[in-house]
Design an enzyme around this catalytic site. Structure first.
Site, PDB file in Angstrom:
ATOM      1  N   VAL A   1       0.883  -1.316   0.014  1.00 30.66           N
ATOM      2  CA  VAL A   1       0.003   0.127  -0.013  1.00 30.66           C
ATOM      3  C   VAL A   1       0.793   1.208  -0.075  1.00 30.66           C
ATOM      4  O   VAL A   1       0.250   2.257   0.056  1.00 30.66           O
ATOM      5  CB  VAL A   1      -0.914   0.047   1.258  1.00 30.66           C
ATOM      6  CG1 VAL A   1      -1.947  -1.328   1.149  1.00 30.66           C
ATOM      7  CG2 VAL A   1      -0.218  -0.064   2.606  1.00 30.66           C
ATOM      8  N   LYS A   2       2.182   1.372  -0.085  1.00 33.21           N
ATOM      9  CA  LYS A   2       2.987   2.119   0.053  1.00 33.21           C
ATOM     10  C   LYS A   2       3.311   2.872  -1.285  1.00 33.21           C
ATOM     11  O   LYS A   2       2.473   2.535  -2.419  1.00 33.21           O
ATOM     12  CB  LYS A   2       4.371   2.145   0.496  1.00 33.21           C
ATOM     13  CG  LYS A   2       4.368   1.445   1.944  1.00 33.21           C
ATOM     14  CD  LYS A   2       3.874   2.372   3.090  1.00 33.21           C
ATOM     15  CE  LYS A   2       4.047   2.360   4.386  1.00 33.21           C
ATOM     16  NZ  LYS A   2       3.673   1.206   4.950  1.00 33.21           N
ATOM     17  N   THR A   3       3.783   4.017  -1.473  1.00 36.90           N
ATOM     18  CA  THR A   3       3.809   4.642  -2.791  1.00 36.90           C
ATOM     19  C   THR A   3       4.540   3.906  -3.768  1.00 36.90           C
ATOM     20  O   THR A   3       3.842   3.855  -5.019  1.00 36.90           O
ATOM     21  CB  THR A   3       4.714   5.935  -2.554  1.00 36.90           C
ATOM     22  OG1 THR A   3       4.406   6.666  -1.330  1.00 36.90           O
ATOM     23  CG2 THR A   3       4.528   6.700  -3.910  1.00 36.90           C
TER      24      THR A   3
END
Length: 396
Positions: free
Chosen positions: A193-195
């Site tokens: 879910v990170k960049t």
């Protein structure tokens, strides 16, 4: 309109998650090529990925790890954390930000947050510094940079190490410079879910060669073949030595191939996240019953999370009721985070509620709003309409 939780029609027919990875055919091809190559675990792609990240953030060195927690553990080791040392961090974070201190026998000390921007309060850090303070682990919460210059001025003339937890903040700039090369060590996470994502993965960036060497050894059992580090300089080509107690925290080459491919899309990821945040800001500024996170002028923020604070005195429901009502509308809200020292394990260690009033107040009324690049404009509209529907219904 009647909320879905009370029998009304949901805003959406299908659930919208709060976050989701973006994987395209180029990512799949990059991983597939490595799976057919001679290297699967830490090899040439890992080295290339480290170089790509270091170059992007403006750091001399980068060391990739199996995950962000392992990276923070490595950073604490490189900083020399040991029993008796204290490390100051924020309670509004994932538990890894303080667990990494416990792994080495150190003691986490929690400083409160600012009421408006939700980042760690520099003045409260100053109050918590003692002769035992070895390091500070500030968190760029939601992606917004902490006031790095204020932190550096605070520890100037001391040996206190700053380990910036930038798990949320890849691409964020502090005063026109990307976070990642501005303090002693910086950690980034590549959770889905990170960049960007490598599936699981993390990295430490630094300009300090000594830290770089320790980090590299730490992630691989502290075993080295480097003749400059060996005690026995006369060993054969097969020879290696374990110099300290390390761990197997290596990242795979196919994970790093995914990371390199993801980095090629980073500009678009950043642009789309900022576009969604701007739409949210414009919409929610006018919604009576919610309070927006303040973004400081020194931070050109790439949001990993978009957090709203419910103005509970204006509502006839608590956060739990609002949360459940939005979920019933198929709007995938979440909460980030439970104050770390509220967890049962920390309570058993002797931490008590009431340590950080601002953090606890935020926790009781915060919601994370869906934010990820693949959201359609219809998805964004649904989120906004869902909040207007629920907040309007429950407003006093």
């Amino acid at each position: 309109m009647l909320p879905a939780i009370l029998g009304g029609t949901p805003i959406r027919s299908n659930p919208l998650p709060y976050a989701k990875q973006y994987i395209d055919d180029n990512d799949c091809r990059a991983v597939s090529e490595v799976l057919k190559s001679d290297f699967l675990t830490t090899g040439p792609m890992a080295k290339k990925f480290e170089e790509v990240i270091a170059d992007y953030v403006g750091a001399k060195y980068a060391v990739a790890f199996a995950n962000g927690t392992a990276a923070l553990h490595g950073a604490c080791f490189a900083a020399g954390i040991q029993p008796g040392d204290e490390v100051i961090t924020t309670p509004i974070t994932f538990a890894a930000s303080s667990n990494c201190v416990l792994y080495l026998g150190g003691t986490p000390v929690f400083a409160d947050i600012n009421k408006d921007n939700f980042n760690i309060n520099i003045d409260d850090i100053a109050k918590k510094i003692t002769k035992k303070t070895k390091a500070i682990i500030p968190v760029d919460y939601t992606g917004q940079a902490v006031d790095i210059d204020a932190l550096k001025n605070l520890v100037k003339g001391t040996e206190i190490v700053i380990i910036e937890d930038s798990a949320h903040a890849l691409g964020t700039k502090y005063k026109e410079k990307r976070v990642g090369g501005l303090v002693d060590m910086t950690e980034f996470s590549f959770h889905p879910v990170k960049t960007i994502t490598t599936g699981e993965g993390g990295i430490i960036t630094t300009n300090n060669k000594e830290y770089y060497t320790k980090l590299t050894n730490f992630r691989s059992h502290f075993i080295t073949r480097d003749v400059n580090q060996l005690e026995n300089k006369d060993g054969g080509g097969w020879y290696y030595e374990q110099l300290d107690l390390g761990f197997n925290y290596r990242i795979t080459d196919f994970q790093c191939a995914l990371g390199i491919s993801q980095m090629k899309k980073l500009d678009w990821f950043i642009s789309r996240r900022k576009e969604i945040v701007n739409i949210y800001n414009e919409a929610f500024t006018n919604l009576d019953g919610v309070i927006l996170q303040k973004n400081e002028g020194f931070s050109d923020t790439v949001n990993h999370l978009y957090v709203l604070k419910l103005d509970l005195p204006k509502l006839k429901a608590d956060r739990k009721e609002i949360f459940q009502a939005l979920i019933a509308e198929n709007i995938g809200v979440h909460v980030h985070y439970i104050p770390v020292y509220w967890h049962p394990y920390y309570q058993k260690l002797g931490y008590e509620k009431g340590l950080c009033p601002n953090a606890e107040d935020l926790y009781n009324c915060m919601l994370s709003v869906p934010l990820f690049p693949a959201m359609s404009n219809d998805d964004i509209r649904d989120v906004i309409n869902g909040f207007y529907k629920i907040i309007s219904y429950y407003r006093k």
